[in-house]
Design an enzyme around this catalytic site. Structure first.
Site, short mmCIF file in Angstrom:
data_model
loop_
_atom_site.label_atom_id
_atom_site.label_comp_id
_atom_site.label_asym_id
_atom_site.label_seq_id
_atom_site.Cartn_x
_atom_site.Cartn_y
_atom_site.Cartn_z
N SER A 45 0.84 -1.21 0.00
CA SER A 45 0.00 0.00 0.00
C SER A 45 0.87 1.25 0.00
O SER A 45 0.51 2.25 -0.61
CB SER A 45 -0.97 -0.01 1.18
OG SER A 45 -0.28 -0.03 2.40
N GLU A 46 2.03 1.22 0.67
CA GLU A 46 2.95 2.36 0.62
C GLU A 46 4.39 1.89 0.57
O GLU A 46 4.76 0.91 1.22
CB GLU A 46 2.82 3.26 1.87
CG GLU A 46 1.43 3.65 2.24
CD GLU A 46 0.82 4.70 1.34
OE1 GLU A 46 1.57 5.39 0.62
OE2 GLU A 46 -0.42 4.83 1.37
N THR A 47 5.20 2.65 -0.15
CA THR A 47 6.65 2.55 -0.06
C THR A 47 7.17 3.91 0.37
O THR A 47 6.80 4.94 -0.21
CB THR A 47 7.27 2.14 -1.41
OG1 THR A 47 6.80 0.83 -1.76
CG2 THR A 47 8.78 2.11 -1.33
#
Length: 288
Positions: A45-47
Site C-alpha cells: 500500500s505504501e513505499t
C-alpha cells in the site's frame, strides 16, 4: 545501484499482520521517476523513501530527514503507517540514537519518538464537517448497501468521507461486511472523495477489548482497495470520536483482515499522538 530496503509491519507486534510498508534508505538523490517505479514494484500500500537533507547527514546520528510516500499508483501527502515503519528502521536497524526524529514531508514536519515499546507519531489532527447524504448517496450505497448510517462527515483537508454505522451494529458486522471498493470509483460523482472511512462505536456490550471505536478504510482512488491499518484516517477519526466520546485518550482497532491497533492521544497543541508497535519482516537491497 543498490538501495537498502526493508518491509515493516506497522501497528502490530506480530509478523504478517498490521499494515506492511516498504522503506528505502536513500544515500543519494534518486531519479524522480524511480520513486514510483520502485513503489509499483514493491506493490505494497505504501513505499517510503527516507532521504538525507544535508551532505554529512547520517542515518544513525542525524535527527531530521526528508520523507516521501508512494502507493503503487501515485505519491500521497500523508501516510501514518509508513512513517511508523520509517522511524522503526532508523531506531531499530540503524540504531539511531536521537530521542525524537523529525521528518520533513508534504504534510509539514512530523515527529516520531519511542515510548514503552511503541513508536509515537505526532500527526496533524483533521476536523470534519457534516456531509449531506444526497450528494454521496450512491457511494454510501456502494459501500454499505442498506445498512443504517448514523452519521456522515467530510474532512476537506484529507478528502476523506467518514461514514459512521449505527451503534446497534457489533464489530463482527463491520468485519464481515463484503465491500467492493472498485465500485466506489463510478459511484463517487462529486470528485471530492479520495478515501472512505467506515467506523463504529466500540463500547457494545460484548466488547471486552477496551477499544473505543472500530474502522475500515478504502482508497481505490489512489490504487488501494482496502488499507489494513491507516494512520492518516485516524488523524480524522481521532477528532471525530474525541468529540463524540468526550475523551482525549482512546484505543482504536482497524478491522481489516490483517487488523491493527492504535493508541491515540489528543495533544493540547491541536495535533494528535498516534502510537503503534512494529514487526520487521524483511531486510535486503534493491539492485538495478
Amino acid at each position: 545501484m543498490q538501495i537498502p530496503i526493508f518491509t515493516v509491519d506497522a501497528f502490530t507486534n506480530r509478523p504478517f499482520s498490521g499494515n506492511p510498508a516498504a522503506v528505502c534508505l536513500l544515500e543519494n538523490d534518486l531519479d524522480e521517476d524511480l520513486h514510483q517505479k520502485i513503489a509499483t514494484e514493491m506493490n505494497l500500500s505504501e513505499t517510503a523513501f527516507i532521504r538525507k537533507l544535508y551532505p554529512g547527514d547520517d542515518f544513525s546520528r542525524s535527527s531530521c530527514f526528508g520523507l516521501r510516500w508512494f502507493t503503487p499508483a501515485s505519491e500521497v501527502p500523508l501516510c501514518g503507517h509508513a512513517t511508523l515503519a520509517s522511524a522503526a528502521v532508523l531506531f531499530y536497524i540503524q540504531k539511531n540514537t536521537n530521542s525524537v526524529l523529525t521528518f520533513v514531508t508534504l504534510s509539514g514536519e512530523l515527529k516520531a519518538r519511542q515510548v514503552e515499546g511503541h513508536i509515537v507519531l505526532d500527526l496533524p489532527l483533521y476536523k470534519t464537517s457534516p456531509q449531506v447524504l444526497q450528494e454521496v448517496e450512491e457511494l454510501i450505497k456502494a459501500a454499505v448497501g442498506n445498512m443504517i448510517v448514523q452519521d456522515l462527515r467530510y474532512s476537506p483537508d484529507t478528502k476523506k468521507l467518514l461514514v459512521r454505522l449505527s451503534d446497534t451494529y457489533e464489530r463482527s458486522v463491520l468485519e464481515k461486511l463484503q465491500v467492493r471498493a472498485q465500485d466506489f470509483l463510478s459511484a463517487e460523482k462529486t470528485g471530492k472523495v479520495k478515501g472512505l472511512i467506515l467506523t463504529l462505536k466500540g463500547n457494545s456490550p460484548g466488547n471486552h477489548s477496551g477499544h473505543d471505536f472500530y474502522s475500515r478504510y478504502f482508497a481505490p482512488w489512489v490504487g488501494v482497495l482496502e488499507d489494513p491499518v491507516t494512520g492518516s484516517a485516524h488523524a480524522v477519526l481521532s477528532s471525530y470520536w474525541s468529540e463524540h466520546l468526550g475523551k482525549k485518550e482512546m484505543l482504536a482497532f482497524q478491522c481489516s483482515r490483517r487488523g491493527g491497533e492504535l493508541k491515540i492521544s489528543l495533544r493540547n497543541d491541536g495535533r494528535v499522538d498516534i502510537a503503534g508497535k512494529i514487526a520487521i519482516v524483511l531486510k535486503g537491497n534493491l539492485t538495478f
